[in-house]
Each structure stands twice: as structure tokens, then as C-alpha cells.
Design a protein around this motif. Sequence first.
Motif, mmCIF file in Angstrom:
data_model
loop_
_atom_site.group_PDB
_atom_site.id
_atom_site.type_symbol
_atom_site.label_atom_id
_atom_site.label_comp_id
_atom_site.label_asym_id
_atom_site.label_seq_id
_atom_site.Cartn_x
_atom_site.Cartn_y
_atom_site.Cartn_z
ATOM 1 N N GLU A 99 0.791 -1.221 0.000
ATOM 2 C CA GLU A 99 0.000 0.000 0.000
ATOM 3 C C GLU A 99 0.829 1.280 0.000
ATOM 4 O OE1 GLU A 99 -2.539 0.708 3.456
ATOM 5 O OE2 GLU A 99 -4.162 0.941 2.029
ATOM 6 N N LYS A 100 1.963 1.296 0.671
ATOM 7 C CA LYS A 100 2.743 2.521 0.805
ATOM 8 C C LYS A 100 3.697 2.750 -0.361
ATOM 9 C CE LYS A 100 2.404 2.611 5.765
ATOM 10 N NZ LYS A 100 1.888 1.407 6.290
ATOM 11 N N GLU A 101 3.811 1.817 -1.240
ATOM 12 C CA GLU A 101 4.734 1.946 -2.357
ATOM 13 C C GLU A 101 4.220 2.982 -3.355
ATOM 14 O OE1 GLU A 101 6.182 -0.913 -5.943
ATOM 15 O OE2 GLU A 101 6.216 -1.742 -3.927
ATOM 16 N N GLU A 102 5.078 3.906 -3.733
ATOM 17 C CA GLU A 102 4.722 4.919 -4.717
ATOM 18 C C GLU A 102 4.834 4.317 -6.120
ATOM 19 O OE1 GLU A 102 3.714 8.131 -4.425
ATOM 20 O OE2 GLU A 102 3.538 7.767 -2.283
ATOM 21 N N CYS A 103 3.795 4.481 -6.900
ATOM 22 C CA CYS A 103 3.848 4.000 -8.274
ATOM 23 C C CYS A 103 2.877 4.813 -9.123
ATOM 24 C CB CYS A 103 3.529 2.512 -8.367
ATOM 25 S SG CYS A 103 1.840 2.090 -7.967
ATOM 26 N N THR A 104 3.169 4.832 -10.413
ATOM 27 C CA THR A 104 2.286 5.526 -11.343
ATOM 28 C C THR A 104 1.419 4.496 -12.049
ATOM 29 O OG1 THR A 104 4.042 5.486 -12.994
ATOM 30 C CG2 THR A 104 3.811 7.498 -11.695
ATOM 31 N N ILE A 105 0.120 4.764 -12.064
ATOM 32 C CA ILE A 105 -0.865 3.839 -12.608
ATOM 33 C C ILE A 105 -1.576 4.499 -13.779
ATOM 34 C CG2 ILE A 105 -2.968 2.517 -12.089
ATOM 35 C CD1 ILE A 105 -0.697 1.586 -10.368
ATOM 36 N N TYR A 106 -1.811 3.727 -14.818
ATOM 37 C CA TYR A 106 -2.587 4.210 -15.962
ATOM 38 C C TYR A 106 -3.625 3.155 -16.296
ATOM 39 C CZ TYR A 106 -3.612 6.093 -20.606
ATOM 40 O OH TYR A 106 -4.243 6.626 -21.705
ATOM 41 N N VAL A 107 -4.872 3.576 -16.471
ATOM 42 C CA VAL A 107 -5.947 2.669 -16.862
ATOM 43 C C VAL A 107 -6.416 3.104 -18.237
ATOM 44 C CG1 VAL A 107 -8.245 1.776 -16.315
ATOM 45 C CG2 VAL A 107 -6.655 2.357 -14.459
ATOM 46 N N ARG A 108 -6.358 2.197 -19.192
ATOM 47 C CA ARG A 108 -6.787 2.524 -20.552
ATOM 48 C C ARG A 108 -8.282 2.847 -20.557
ATOM 49 N NH1 ARG A 108 -2.684 2.119 -24.116
ATOM 50 N NH2 ARG A 108 -1.062 0.636 -23.593
ATOM 51 N N ASP A 109 -8.691 3.797 -21.396
ATOM 52 C CA ASP A 109 -10.063 4.314 -21.419
ATOM 53 C C ASP A 109 -11.012 3.513 -22.293
ATOM 54 O OD1 ASP A 109 -9.591 6.415 -19.708
ATOM 55 O OD2 ASP A 109 -9.077 7.802 -21.293
#
Length: 156
Positions: free
Chosen positions: A139-149
Motif C-alpha cells: 500500500e505505501k509503495e509509490e507508483c504511477t498507474i494508468y488505466v486505458r479508457d
Amino acid sequence: MAFKNAIIDDRLDKKYSLSYIYAEHTDDWYGRQYHKFPYDWDIVIDEELGCWFMNCMYFDDPKLDYAKLDKSLWVLYYKGEVIKIILDRDFRIKINGTLYDIVWKILSIKNNKILNEKEIIELLKDILKVYGVNGFWTEKEECTIYVRDEVLGEYI
């Protein structure tokens, strides 16, 4: 919305019948046989909204014995409705010049009677940002998330 990562406990299980929903959608023998989670299982939940999201199973890799794909079946519960969603993910993908740690692809949405496709995609964006890399466990891990539209269509 106030989504959060949570471990399923007896209270949540009884309130939402999580073990039975899990048993209906998993390929895990223990879960199907005993209607129990094989170990502490996590979900992303917003109790005020009456919405939760749970990973039920990863698909087997047809090319390797005992291996799993990143393609997985998830259950989205929204105001009493159970919606089945198949997601796939890629790691470290560059989109429009930005490097994302995880890119989620929506392959299929089934049993949807309450929300339109765009509403589900918007919910998934909120949920998967909270879920991060691996839900409650990171939960505390920083990450960038992208969800395709878009819904890309199911494939194996």
C-alpha cells in the motif's frame, strides 16, 4: 469517494457474502470446496458507496505448466450488483512521454446491469490507483498507474 485497501475479515465477509462470491468466480479448489479464502485476502472497498473490488483468480499460462498470466478475473460489487471484469496489466510502459509503473487494460466487462461502460472505467481508475502494485500488501509503495479508457476485448 474514499476507497481503501482492506483485508477481508468476518464482518466484511458476512456483510457482502465475499467468500461465496469468491467461490463462484475462482479456480482455487480450496475456495470452491469450503467457501473460504485460502489465506488473508484483500479488497479495495468504499463502504459508504457500497462498492468493492476483489481479484478472484489469475489465468493459467497456456505455454508454461503451473505458470500464471497477469490476466485476471476481478469482481466489482456496486450497490448489490456483481460485475465480472477481466483485466491485464503491463509493467513499465511509456505512454505519451510518461513512464507508468503499471498500465491496466480492461479486456472484458460482464454481468453489468447498473453502470455504463464509462462509469465503470472511471470507478476502475479510482480503485486501481488505491490498489497500487499489489493492494494491501504494498500500500505505501509509490507508483504511477494508468488505466486505458476502453474495453479492448477478451483474449487468452
